[in-house]
Design a protein around this motif. Structure first.
Motif, PDB file in Angstrom:
ATOM      1  N   HIS A 192      29.809 -19.489 -19.094  1.00  0.00           N
ATOM      2  CA  HIS A 192      29.840 -20.953 -18.960  1.00  0.00           C
ATOM      3  C   HIS A 192      29.908 -21.549 -20.360  1.00  0.00           C
ATOM      4  O   HIS A 192      29.273 -21.047 -21.288  1.00  0.00           O
ATOM      5  CB  HIS A 192      28.584 -21.463 -18.233  1.00  0.00           C
ATOM      6  CG  HIS A 192      28.588 -21.225 -16.761  1.00  0.00           C
ATOM      7  ND1 HIS A 192      29.343 -21.979 -15.885  1.00  0.00           N
ATOM      8  CD2 HIS A 192      27.919 -20.322 -16.001  1.00  0.00           C
ATOM      9  CE1 HIS A 192      29.144 -21.545 -14.659  1.00  0.00           C
ATOM     10  NE2 HIS A 192      28.284 -20.538 -14.700  1.00  0.00           N
TER      11      HIS A 192
ATOM     12  N   GLY B 147      26.709 -23.316 -11.227  1.00  0.00           N
ATOM     13  CA  GLY B 147      27.549 -24.471 -11.536  1.00  0.00           C
ATOM     14  C   GLY B 147      27.051 -25.151 -12.794  1.00  0.00           C
ATOM     15  O   GLY B 147      25.847 -25.317 -12.979  1.00  0.00           O
TER      16      GLY B 147
ATOM     17  N   HIS C 193      32.334 -26.717 -13.550  1.00  0.00           N
ATOM     18  CA  HIS C 193      32.799 -25.392 -13.156  1.00  0.00           C
ATOM     19  C   HIS C 193      31.755 -24.673 -12.308  1.00  0.00           C
ATOM     20  O   HIS C 193      30.562 -24.740 -12.590  1.00  0.00           O
ATOM     21  CB  HIS C 193      33.110 -24.549 -14.388  1.00  0.00           C
ATOM     22  CG  HIS C 193      34.211 -25.096 -15.218  1.00  0.00           C
ATOM     23  ND1 HIS C 193      34.251 -24.969 -16.568  1.00  0.00           N
ATOM     24  CD2 HIS C 193      35.323 -25.808 -14.884  1.00  0.00           C
ATOM     25  CE1 HIS C 193      35.318 -25.550 -17.044  1.00  0.00           C
ATOM     26  NE2 HIS C 193      35.980 -26.083 -16.041  1.00  0.00           N
TER      27      HIS C 193
ATOM     28  N   ASN D 284      30.963 -20.793 -10.694  1.00  0.00           N
ATOM     29  CA  ASN D 284      31.327 -19.379 -10.738  1.00  0.00           C
ATOM     30  C   ASN D 284      30.666 -18.627  -9.591  1.00  0.00           C
ATOM     31  O   ASN D 284      29.506 -18.865  -9.267  1.00  0.00           O
ATOM     32  CB  ASN D 284      30.920 -18.740 -12.067  1.00  0.00           C
ATOM     33  CG  ASN D 284      31.829 -19.185 -13.187  1.00  0.00           C
ATOM     34  OD1 ASN D 284      31.635 -20.254 -13.751  1.00  0.00           O
ATOM     35  ND2 ASN D 284      32.826 -18.389 -13.492  1.00  0.00           N
TER      36      ASN D 284
ATOM     37  N   ARG E 148      35.512 -14.933 -13.220  1.00  0.00           N
ATOM     38  CA  ARG E 148      35.712 -15.883 -14.318  1.00  0.00           C
ATOM     39  C   ARG E 148      36.726 -16.972 -13.973  1.00  0.00           C
ATOM     40  O   ARG E 148      36.901 -17.912 -14.727  1.00  0.00           O
ATOM     41  CB  ARG E 148      36.096 -15.144 -15.585  1.00  0.00           C
ATOM     42  CG  ARG E 148      34.957 -14.253 -16.064  1.00  0.00           C
ATOM     43  CD  ARG E 148      35.319 -13.469 -17.292  1.00  0.00           C
ATOM     44  NE  ARG E 148      34.318 -12.470 -17.590  1.00  0.00           N
ATOM     45  CZ  ARG E 148      33.267 -12.671 -18.376  1.00  0.00           C
ATOM     46  NH1 ARG E 148      33.072 -13.840 -18.930  1.00  0.00           N
ATOM     47  NH2 ARG E 148      32.427 -11.695 -18.601  1.00  0.00           N
TER      48      ARG E 148
ATOM     49  N   SER F 226      36.929 -19.901 -12.297  1.00  0.00           N
ATOM     50  CA  SER F 226      35.976 -20.879 -11.742  1.00  0.00           C
ATOM     51  C   SER F 226      36.588 -21.704 -10.625  1.00  0.00           C
ATOM     52  O   SER F 226      37.785 -21.963 -10.603  1.00  0.00           O
ATOM     53  CB  SER F 226      35.500 -21.831 -12.837  1.00  0.00           C
ATOM     54  OG  SER F 226      34.856 -21.143 -13.863  1.00  0.00           O
TER      55      SER F 226
ATOM     56  N   THR G 201      37.135 -25.212  -9.487  1.00  0.00           N
ATOM     57  CA  THR G 201      37.189 -26.495 -10.186  1.00  0.00           C
ATOM     58  C   THR G 201      37.628 -27.577  -9.209  1.00  0.00           C
ATOM     59  O   THR G 201      38.361 -27.326  -8.273  1.00  0.00           O
ATOM     60  CB  THR G 201      38.149 -26.444 -11.389  1.00  0.00           C
ATOM     61  OG1 THR G 201      39.439 -26.029 -10.937  1.00  0.00           O
ATOM     62  CG2 THR G 201      37.650 -25.483 -12.454  1.00  0.00           C
TER      63      THR G 201
ATOM     64  N   ARG H 204      40.598 -21.373  -3.696  1.00  0.00           N
ATOM     65  CA  ARG H 204      40.086 -21.977  -4.937  1.00  0.00           C
ATOM     66  C   ARG H 204      39.911 -23.493  -4.861  1.00  0.00           C
ATOM     67  O   ARG H 204      39.208 -24.069  -5.675  1.00  0.00           O
ATOM     68  CB  ARG H 204      41.009 -21.658  -6.115  1.00  0.00           C
ATOM     69  CG  ARG H 204      40.900 -20.232  -6.541  1.00  0.00           C
ATOM     70  CD  ARG H 204      39.581 -20.009  -7.213  1.00  0.00           C
ATOM     71  NE  ARG H 204      39.164 -18.631  -7.046  1.00  0.00           N
ATOM     72  CZ  ARG H 204      37.999 -18.172  -7.385  1.00  0.00           C
ATOM     73  NH1 ARG H 204      37.100 -18.949  -7.912  1.00  0.00           N
ATOM     74  NH2 ARG H 204      37.696 -16.925  -7.190  1.00  0.00           N
TER      75      ARG H 204
END
Length: 184
Positions: free
Chosen positions: A84, A104, A109, A111, A125, A127, A129, A165
């Motif tokens: 992060h 978060g 972001h 994860n 990695r 994230s 978003t 995502r």
């Protein structure tokens, strides 16, 4: 008589409480702490150093049941993640997938973590978003392995499927920050 029993109960209220505790040395301040529901001794901490740590504090929990003179060795995290870019506050363990975890941060972001063999975690990695400001809280669905919700200073609540995502639902929830969420 009943009055005598009542008087005895009242006398116990005058006793000073005794708090037993064990400490774990933690680098930096602790923004948030969460315990894994499937293994109470496994916890995660969000540090103000932008790192998230996984710890096994089972020895400290067990030491609370023995005389207070018990000295424990210095504890180190099982796993630390420094991916992060800033600190954060949002953490949640999945209630349905043991070892699955979310973190978060303050730039929006999120994860996804999954337990790997041994005492390791694989952190995706890539994230999630969508939030435009700090992610304040995360909550896994109580029944769906892949569904979680997030809330943010951007005033929104988002519902995600971790196989995709993009948020599946975005709702402007408030006129100001949305700080805490919980599934009903």
């Amino acid at each position: 008589s009943d009055d005598d029993v009542s008087d005895d109960d009242d006398e116990d209220l005058d006793d000073d409480p005794i708090l037993e505790h064990k400490a774990v040395k933690h680098h930096g301040g602790v923004n948030r702490i969460r315990a894994m529901p499937q293994e109470a001794g496994v916890i995660a901490t969000w540090a103000d150093t932008s790192e998230v740590h996984i710890w096994n504090v089972s020895a400290e929990l067990n030491a609370l049941d023995v005389p207070p003179t018990t000295v424990l060795p210095q504890q180190k995290p099982l796993f630390s993640y420094s991916g992060h870019t800033t600190e954060g506050f949002a953490l949640d363990w999945s209630p349905t997938a043991p070892g699955r975890f979310l973190s978060g941060d303050c730039v929006g972001h999120i994860n996804l973590w999954d337990r790997a063999p041994g005492a390791n975690w694989a952190v995706d990695r890539n994230s999630f978003t969508g939030h435009t400001d700090s992610v304040e809280d995360l909550q896994w669905s109580r029944t769906e392995d892949h569904v979680f919700a997030s809330c943010s200073v951007d005033k929104t609540i988002r519902v995600w499927d971790c196989r995709v995502r993009n948020p599946q639902l975005t709702v402007t929830a408030h006129d100001t920050d949305a700080n805490v969420i919980s599934w009903n």
